[in-house]
Design a protein around this motif. Structure first.
Motif, short mmCIF file in Angstrom:
data_model
loop_
_atom_site.label_atom_id
_atom_site.label_comp_id
_atom_site.label_asym_id
_atom_site.label_seq_id
_atom_site.Cartn_x
_atom_site.Cartn_y
_atom_site.Cartn_z
N GLY A 118 39.38 50.79 55.11
CA GLY A 118 37.35 51.07 54.12
C GLY A 118 36.94 49.86 53.41
N LEU A 119 37.58 50.27 52.13
CA LEU A 119 36.73 49.68 50.29
C LEU A 119 36.55 48.31 50.77
CD1 LEU A 119 39.48 52.28 48.67
CD2 LEU A 119 36.91 52.83 48.85
N ASP A 120 35.24 47.94 50.15
CA ASP A 120 34.52 46.95 49.97
C ASP A 120 35.08 46.22 48.68
OD1 ASP A 120 33.29 46.50 51.77
OD2 ASP A 120 31.59 47.55 50.80
N LEU A 121 35.76 47.29 47.62
CA LEU A 121 35.99 46.87 46.07
C LEU A 121 36.73 48.45 45.57
CD1 LEU A 121 35.66 45.69 44.01
CD2 LEU A 121 33.49 46.97 43.02
N VAL A 122 37.82 47.47 44.58
CA VAL A 122 39.03 48.66 44.65
C VAL A 122 39.17 48.38 42.71
CG1 VAL A 122 40.85 50.46 44.37
CG2 VAL A 122 39.93 48.85 46.24
N PHE A 123 38.70 49.32 41.83
CA PHE A 123 39.57 49.04 40.71
C PHE A 123 40.73 49.74 40.36
CE2 PHE A 123 35.00 49.20 40.39
CZ PHE A 123 34.29 47.81 39.63
N PHE A 124 41.19 48.36 40.11
CA PHE A 124 42.75 49.69 39.57
C PHE A 124 42.96 49.41 37.84
CE2 PHE A 124 45.75 49.21 43.16
CZ PHE A 124 44.94 48.72 44.15
N ALA A 125 43.31 50.67 38.28
CA ALA A 125 43.43 51.13 36.52
C ALA A 125 44.79 52.14 36.11
CB ALA A 125 42.67 51.80 36.08
N GLY A 126 45.84 51.67 36.97
CA GLY A 126 46.93 52.45 37.06
C GLY A 126 48.14 51.85 36.17
N ARG A 127 49.25 52.12 36.19
CA ARG A 127 50.49 51.97 35.73
C ARG A 127 50.78 50.36 35.79
NH1 ARG A 127 52.59 53.47 31.40
NH2 ARG A 127 50.81 55.44 30.97
N GLU A 128 51.91 49.58 34.87
CA GLU A 128 51.69 48.47 35.05
C GLU A 128 53.99 48.55 35.86
OE1 GLU A 128 51.63 46.43 32.11
OE2 GLU A 128 49.36 46.56 32.38
N GLY A 129 53.81 46.95 36.41
CA GLY A 129 55.37 47.15 36.55
C GLY A 129 55.77 47.65 38.75
N ALA A 130 56.62 47.16 38.48
CA ALA A 130 57.28 47.33 39.72
C ALA A 130 56.64 48.38 40.34
CB ALA A 130 58.95 47.33 39.63
N LYS A 131 57.18 49.57 39.85
CA LYS A 131 56.45 51.10 40.21
C LYS A 131 55.82 51.15 40.46
CE LYS A 131 61.01 52.82 41.07
NZ LYS A 131 62.24 53.96 39.89
N GLY A 132 54.75 50.58 39.44
CA GLY A 132 52.80 50.45 39.17
C GLY A 132 52.51 50.22 40.28
N ALA A 133 51.03 50.73 39.33
CA ALA A 133 49.61 50.94 41.45
C ALA A 133 49.51 49.76 42.23
CB ALA A 133 48.15 51.49 40.39
#
Ligand code: NAP
Length: 352
Positions: free
Chosen positions: A61-76
């Motif tokens: 149900g989201l229109d827009l998501v800002f991703f600010a998680g850690r990078e890489g294969a296990k990242g967000a």
């Protein structure tokens, strides 16, 4: 139009995203839905918020998501951005994982907003050092075509994330008290307090770091010029927030320091840039004398969102050379603010 907005990641960039969305009154339905690896309450953007464990359902149900998680294969972003998009959201992504994908535009609104089309669902926010460099250089590139860039960065610890901020906060008093600095080499390889480290992100076989490669590749993609020559040395400094860069450019057409200063001082031609270039050759005129920007200047309300440019000088060792000094807030313009400006521009262009 008000949107259902999500945020993944509650490190320094997530914190700035939450506060800038409020500050700029971004049109949202209800509260920001905040996600991270585990559920808890967290101080974010100046207030206590509920953080949810990220899951399929949380991305509904989201229109827009800002991703600010850690990078890489296990990242967000790798684990969850495709799910968010499948569920109908547009993703604006601070991580580096998808930046060089041809179908993912890499956007700095002052420079290449036209890279976003009605079909775009995943937009990458560039590296912090690249953003401030291209905001300052794009107007000069338009005026005189830059053919070569030599950049050395002076980057703050917050660019690494909260863990590096904590290291500096702990190491500085350790050293002032005469104790060996407590140090986790998985954060930064050497203690950062009272030192500078020519090492940001991992080393690659050619001797450069990933951060240095990002500055080369991302600059070419954003400026839409695969031929522009870029060489970078990226350096971590014991500064909390605010990156500085010493930049040398060579242009195809002649461009004097005076013309460059005029172009960069013109808000129409150089949006987002503030020129602070009045080195005082007389006696000290007091604490308010205009001189050159430093990372501390981004704490001032009037400069918090700007890319500050100073020390504009001719480089007479090459045909058409210039030197510049560029400073900006790596967490705001270098990350969260740029991401929100992309969303604002998408709304203005009815792309969201
Ligand atoms: N700092 C800067 O100047 C800057 C500039 C440009 C871009 N960036 C990029 O922006 C991103 C955020 O930076 P930061 O400095 O705020 O990072 P950070 O302090 O390392 O915080 C990372 C956040 O990501 C969450 N996370 C990690 N893996 C996850 C997963 N699989 N699913 C959901 N959430 C996950 C963590 O959750 P928990 O809290 O639950 O552990 C944490 O809240 C990074 O990709 C960074 O490279 C940073």
């Amino acid at each position: 139009m008000a949107l259902n907005v999500g945020l993944v990641g509650v490190g320094p960039v997530g914190d700035r995203l939450a506060s800038i969305l409020k500050e700029r009154q971004f049109p949202m339905n209800g509260d920001l839905r905040v996600m991270a690896t585990r559920a808890r309450s967290e101080e974010l953007g100046g207030e206590t918020v509920q953080v949810n464990e990220i899951s399929d359902e949380q991305l509904d149900g989201l229109d827009l998501v800002f991703f600010a998680g850690r990078e890489g294969a296990k990242g967000a972003s790798v684990l969850w951005a495709p799910t968010a998009i499948d569920k109908g959201a547009v993703v604006i992504d601070n991580a580096s994982d998808f930046r060089m994908f041809p179908n993912v535009p890499l956007v700095v609104p002052e420079v290449n907003m036209d890279a976003v089309s009605p079909e775009t669902k995943h937009i990458a926010n560039p590296n912090c050092s690249t953003i401030q460099m291209v905001v300052a250089l794009a107007p000069l590139h338009r005026a005189a075509r830059i053919k070569r860039i030599v950049v050395s960065t002076y980057q703050s610890v917050s660019g690494w994330g909260q863990a590096a901020v904590d290291e500096l906060l702990q190491q500085a008093p350790d050293m002032l008290d005469g104790r060996p600095p407590r140090h986790d080499p998985t954060v930064m390889r050497k203690p950062i307090a009272f030192d500078v480290l020519p090492h940001i992100d991992s080393f690659l076989p050619d001797g450069y770091t990933k951060e240095e490669h990002k500055m080369v590749n991302e600059t070419r993609k954003i400026l839409g010029d695969p031929n522009i020559q870029v060489t970078a040395t990226t350096v971590r400094c014991p500064v909390m927030v605010g990156h500085a860069e010493s930049i040398n450019i060579e242009t195809v057409r002649p461009l004097s320091a005076h013309e460059a200063r005029e172009i960069l001082s013109d808000a129409q031609r150089s949006p987002g840039v503030v020129v602070m270039d009045e080195p005082n050759t007389e006696d000290y005129a007091g604490p308010d004398e205009p001189t050159y920007p430093t990372p501390r200047d981004v704490e001032l309300p009037e400069y918090k969102d700007a890319v500050l440019v100073g020390r504009i000088r001719q480089d007479d060792t090459v045909d058409h050379g210039l030197n510049l000094w560029v400073v900006s807030d790596n967490l705001r313009k270098g990350a969260a603010l740029n991401a929100i400006q992309i969303a604002e521009q998408m709304l203005a262009r009815k792309l969201l």
